[in-house]
Design an enzyme around this catalytic site. Structure first.
Site, PDB file in Angstrom:
ATOM      1  N   CYS A 171      36.472   3.084  47.425  1.00 38.98           N
ATOM      2  CA  CYS A 171      36.248   3.355  48.850  1.00 38.98           C
ATOM      3  C   CYS A 171      35.570   4.712  49.030  1.00 38.98           C
ATOM      4  O   CYS A 171      34.594   4.847  49.779  1.00 38.98           O
ATOM      5  CB  CYS A 171      37.577   3.329  49.607  1.00 38.98           C
ATOM      6  SG  CYS A 171      38.440   1.746  49.550  1.00 38.98           S
ATOM      7  N   ASP A 179      43.416  45.190  39.268  1.00 39.83           N
ATOM      8  CA  ASP A 179      43.172  46.386  40.056  1.00 39.83           C
ATOM      9  C   ASP A 179      44.509  47.128  40.165  1.00 39.83           C
ATOM     10  O   ASP A 179      45.568  46.536  39.898  1.00 39.83           O
ATOM     11  CB  ASP A 179      42.642  45.994  41.435  1.00 39.83           C
ATOM     12  CG  ASP A 179      42.363  47.191  42.307  1.00 39.83           C
ATOM     13  OD1 ASP A 179      41.857  48.195  41.779  1.00 39.83           O
ATOM     14  OD2 ASP A 179      42.684  47.133  43.506  1.00 39.83           O
ATOM     15  N   ASP A 238      36.588  44.611  45.504  1.00 37.68           N
ATOM     16  CA  ASP A 238      36.887  43.675  44.421  1.00 37.68           C
ATOM     17  C   ASP A 238      36.209  42.320  44.622  1.00 37.68           C
ATOM     18  O   ASP A 238      36.216  41.490  43.700  1.00 37.68           O
ATOM     19  CB  ASP A 238      38.410  43.444  44.315  1.00 37.68           C
ATOM     20  CG  ASP A 238      39.139  44.676  43.797  1.00 37.68           C
ATOM     21  OD1 ASP A 238      38.537  45.410  42.993  1.00 37.68           O
ATOM     22  OD2 ASP A 238      40.286  44.913  44.211  1.00 37.68           O
TER      23      ASP A 238
END
Length: 813
Positions: A101, A501, A696
């Site tokens: 489908c 970080d 970042d």
């Protein structure tokens, strides 16, 4: 007007059932056109239309013009978003039940001019269409899907759930008819089979056969329609799905039995027809029910209305779509917060596990923000609306989840392609079995061919991958980790390096003033006042530590001073005038380039005047509770850990030592981090990045796998593969664990699908599997795959249920 269409007043059709929930009640409609018009009225916030009208509306015409309403920008913008001159619309697709489908819709729409991309999510019944308004109209897209035989309407979570419920009701009606007919036909079949051995007169045999024909005909004409429609759609698109062999088996058994009944000779298989249909419908009903339950628990359903506070202090019920930013509403205990808003009066315990994965309620008071979908536990809250319903945090999460589900891993694409070839192979095997047993007596050639057609299950192979991924994504969503890219669950296995970080990721990101070391006779309050004045314009996290309210929280009282001629030096500090004198505040390199300091693990901010040191401010950013555990868990998996921070303080080295990082670098710019990632990738490493800042974002995008913290910027979160909904670093290990479980379940599902089809098909061809057992086995094979995948989400569902019980107990229910 009893018995008539709620929208236009026309008589309701004898066949077919159309309805819509209006004012909390199910209203009957005469056709899909009336349903579509009513949905548009409700979606536009015009609910009062039905209460205020003095006559029914005209019945809309059937056909393509039914969808012309969606060409209006005012309408399609409610479920679409614009990007680079193109529109992306989300549509709810009904009556899909297998990979064929989804394939059919994708390929049909993919051939339309102006449709740039189309992705169909089979599990959610949703299609995301990117289209060019200069080339194609959205009504043409709706019409193309409708002409394929699928229901289509604008996507909404509530509308999709109602559509799924309606499909379940339709399946239940078909299942009930097939079940009743099967029981009656089996009793008649016992009499006919007994008569074959013990003797039965021709009139009685003929009567029982005609009676069986009367019972089996509604099963073929009504209960079996989903299979016939699916097969016809597949044949028209030259795509062979599981409905093709099923339909062939049903039609062949029925026609052979009809011929035997009319001629009065040969065998009848009406009981086989009813059993085929019943078991296959039962399997589909159970699968749909499991999907419905998962959808209902995936997200909190928002109320349809909210109490708006009027100027005279009274309340007025309004549809959510009518609320605007700045409106004030009230939410009573036990109710769901309808929109993202800020508390302006009152306090209460609020449970927001849908966002954080933490089920314990939190106390919220004036000034705090509450999110749409949160549960108000024990107090009245007066709120100011902060964003429109469609821009809420819950809506953004839904969009990310939908995007994740639409990303199909390569193994899923391969399984879908194989299932089409497998169906063709099944048809060949069925014909071969019929020919063989026709030539070699021993088993019924006809019944053996029927068993081969029905016993195979390409659906089990097609469902193996998407069901596993969907369950894992759902489980992580409950735990507080939002997977935006499903492929990440497969890629985590290959991670060799992880980069963190520092500020806001491993630490809280809220530096706090701990002490002042004076190097002058200036009093402490004035030194603090100078520092606060200089840092007033800076948005750096360290500068925020000198805000007057933050200093007060830390137990310091600064003098009120004002600074002028401010100069901000990115990553270094601030220079400015206070009371006619020039000051500098910031890093040691900026204030005292030639000075040296011992490494004490703290952040030290220097204040100088004309090159003379006045004071040192010792700050500390608290390490997150789970930081050491998170880094250690990754290292135990053989993953090298790196700390790349833009901070040039000594705390970077101290933190790297505390958490035992394999490598660390301080004073890294976004370009430095990006260069290090590319250097590692050039060496063959697979890199994961964990961060939170705007700087970042490019690094997050470049990494093979990326995770954004809850407090990350919107840009960073939009680039990440996984967005954490709370700042618990333990969620990183949870993502890895769930990915391992998902891969294990996926292998189990694929192994089961291959094992079942590899053994059941030869057994059926050898005449060892009767048709009724073939239908039961085919149904069970799909259910095994789905139920096995749902094990990934079972623990989280239990936790959610227990949290719901606690909420009811706390609310006194």
């Amino acid at each position: 007007m009893m018995g008539g269409c709620y929208h236009c007043g026309e008589p309701l059709p004898a066949k077919g059932h159309y309805s819509l929930i209006i004012d909390g009640q199910e209203r009957a409609m005469c056709c899909p056109a009336c349903v579509a018009v009513s949905e548009t009225i409700l979606g536009a916030g015009l609910d009062d239309y039905y209460r205020l009208r003095d006559q029914q509306a005209s019945r809309p015409n059937d056909g393509a013009e039914d969808f012309l309403q969606y060409d209006s920008p005012a309408v399609f913008q409610q479920f679409s978003s614009s990007r680079n001159g193109l529109w992306q619309s989300q549509l709810s697709i009904g009556d899909m039940h297998c990979a064929a489908c989804a394939w059919l819709i994708e390929h049909r729409l993919g051939m339309m001019d102006g449709v740039r991309s189309i992705r169909v999510n089979l599990q959610r019944g949703m299609a995301t269409v990117e289209w060019d308004p200069a080339t194609v109209k959205l009504s043409a897209v709706f019409d193309a899907i409708y002409r394929l035989g699928y229901g289509v309407q604008p996507w909404s979570a509530e509308g999709h759930l109602e559509q799924m419920r309606e499909q379940q009701r339709g399946l239940l009606r078909r299942l009930g008819l097939a079940g009743v007919a099967m029981m009656q036909l089996m009793m008649v079949a016992v009499a006919l089979y007994a008569g074959d051995f013990q003797g039965i007169d021709d009139d009685t045999r003929s009567l029982l056969r005609w009676f069986s024909l009367a019972l089996a005909t509604p099963v073929i004409a009504y209960s079996s329609q989903p299979f016939f429609k699916g097969a016809w759609r597949g044949l028209r698109s030259r795509r062979l799905g599981m409905d093709v062999p099923v339909s062939l088996a049903l039609i062949a058994a029925y026609l052979a039995s009809l011929q035997a009944t009319v001629r009065g000779e040969g065998h009848v298989y009406f009981d086989t027809v009813s059993m085929f249909c019943f078991f296959l419908l039962l399997s589909r009903f159970i699968q749909n029910n499991l999907q419905l339950r998962r959808e209902q628990t995936m997200r909190p359903l928002l109320p349809m209305t909210a109490r708006k506070l009027l100027a005279d202090g009274s309340n007025q019920w309004l549809a959510l779509s009518a609320l605007e930013p700045g409106d004030e509403i009230v939410v009573q205990p036990g109710e769901v917060v309808p929109v993202d808003a800020t508390i302006i009066a009152g306090s209460s315990s609020v449970e927001d596990s849908a966002f954080t994965g933490e089920f314990m309620p939190k106390r919220k008071a004036v000034g705090d923000m509450v999110l749409a979908g949160s549960h108000n536990i024990d107090g009245s809250l007066y709120l100011r609306v902060g964003a429109e319903v469609g821009q809420s945090r819950l809506s953004q999460i839904d969009q990310l989840l939908d995007s994740a589900r639409l990303n199909r891993p390569p193994i899923a694409e391969l399984a879908d392609r194989l299932s089409g070839y497998f169906t063709l192979f099944v048809l060949f095997c069925s014909g071969a079995a019929f020919f063989f047993w026709s030539v070699h007596p021993g088993h019924s050639a006809f019944l053996t061919a029927l068993a081969v057609l029905v016993v195979s299950c390409p659906c089990a192979l097609s469902l193996a991958t998407p069901s596993s991924y969907a369950a894992a994504i759902s489980a992580l969503r409950r735990r507080g980790a939002l997977v935006a890219n499903a492929a990440v669950l497969e890629n985590l296995e290959h991670i060799s390096h992880v980069i963190f970080d520092k500020t806001g990721t491993l630490t809280e990101g809220r530096p706090r003033l701990m002490a002042i070391e004076r190097d002058s006779e200036i009093e402490e309050a004035r030194l603090l006042g100078i520092a606060s004045a200089l840092e007033l314009e800076s948005s750096h996290p360290i500068a925020q530590a000198f805000a007057r309210d933050r200093l007060a929280d830390a137990g310091f009282t600064p003098m009120t001073l004002h600074a002028s001629n401010l100069e901000l030096r990115a990553g270094e500090g601030v220079e400015g005038d206070v009371d006619g004198q020039r000051y500098r505040i910031g890093s040691r390199r900026f204030c005292l380039p030639d000075a040296t300091e011992a490494d004490d693990g703290n952040m030290t901010v220097y204040l100088v005047r004309d090159g003379v040191l006045l004071a040192r401010f010792v700050l500390q950013d608290s390490l997150r509770e789970e930081a050491k555990q998170a880094v250690s868990a990754l290292q135990s998996r053989g993953i090298r850990s790196l700390l790349l921070s833009g901070d040039d303080s000594d705390q970077v080295a101290w933190l790297a030592g505390q958490l035992h990082f394999d490598e660390y670098r301080a004073a890294c710019s976004a370009a430095d981090k990006l260069a290090r990632i590319r250097e590692l990738q050039a060496q063959g490493a697979t890199v994961m990045m964990v961060g939170d800042g705007v700087n970042d974002a490019p690094v997050i995008a470049a990494a093979n796998v990326s995770i954004a913290m809850a407090a990350a910027s919107d840009l960073t979160r939009s680039c990440a593969d996984v967005a954490l909904l709370s700042n618990r670093l333990s969620l990183i290990e949870t993502v890895f664990e769930k990915a391992v479980q998902m891969r294990r379940v996926l292998r189990q599902n694929i192994f089961w699908a291959l094992l079942y089809n590899g053994t059941a098909l030869p057994a059926a061809a050898m005449g060892l599997v009767p048709p009724w057992l073939a239908a039961l086995g085919m149904s069970a094979s799909s259910l095994v795959v789905v139920l096995n995948a749902l094990r990934l989400d079972r623990r989280e569902q239990r936790a959610a249920h227990q949290a719901e019980v606690r909420k009811l107990e706390e609310a006194g229910v």
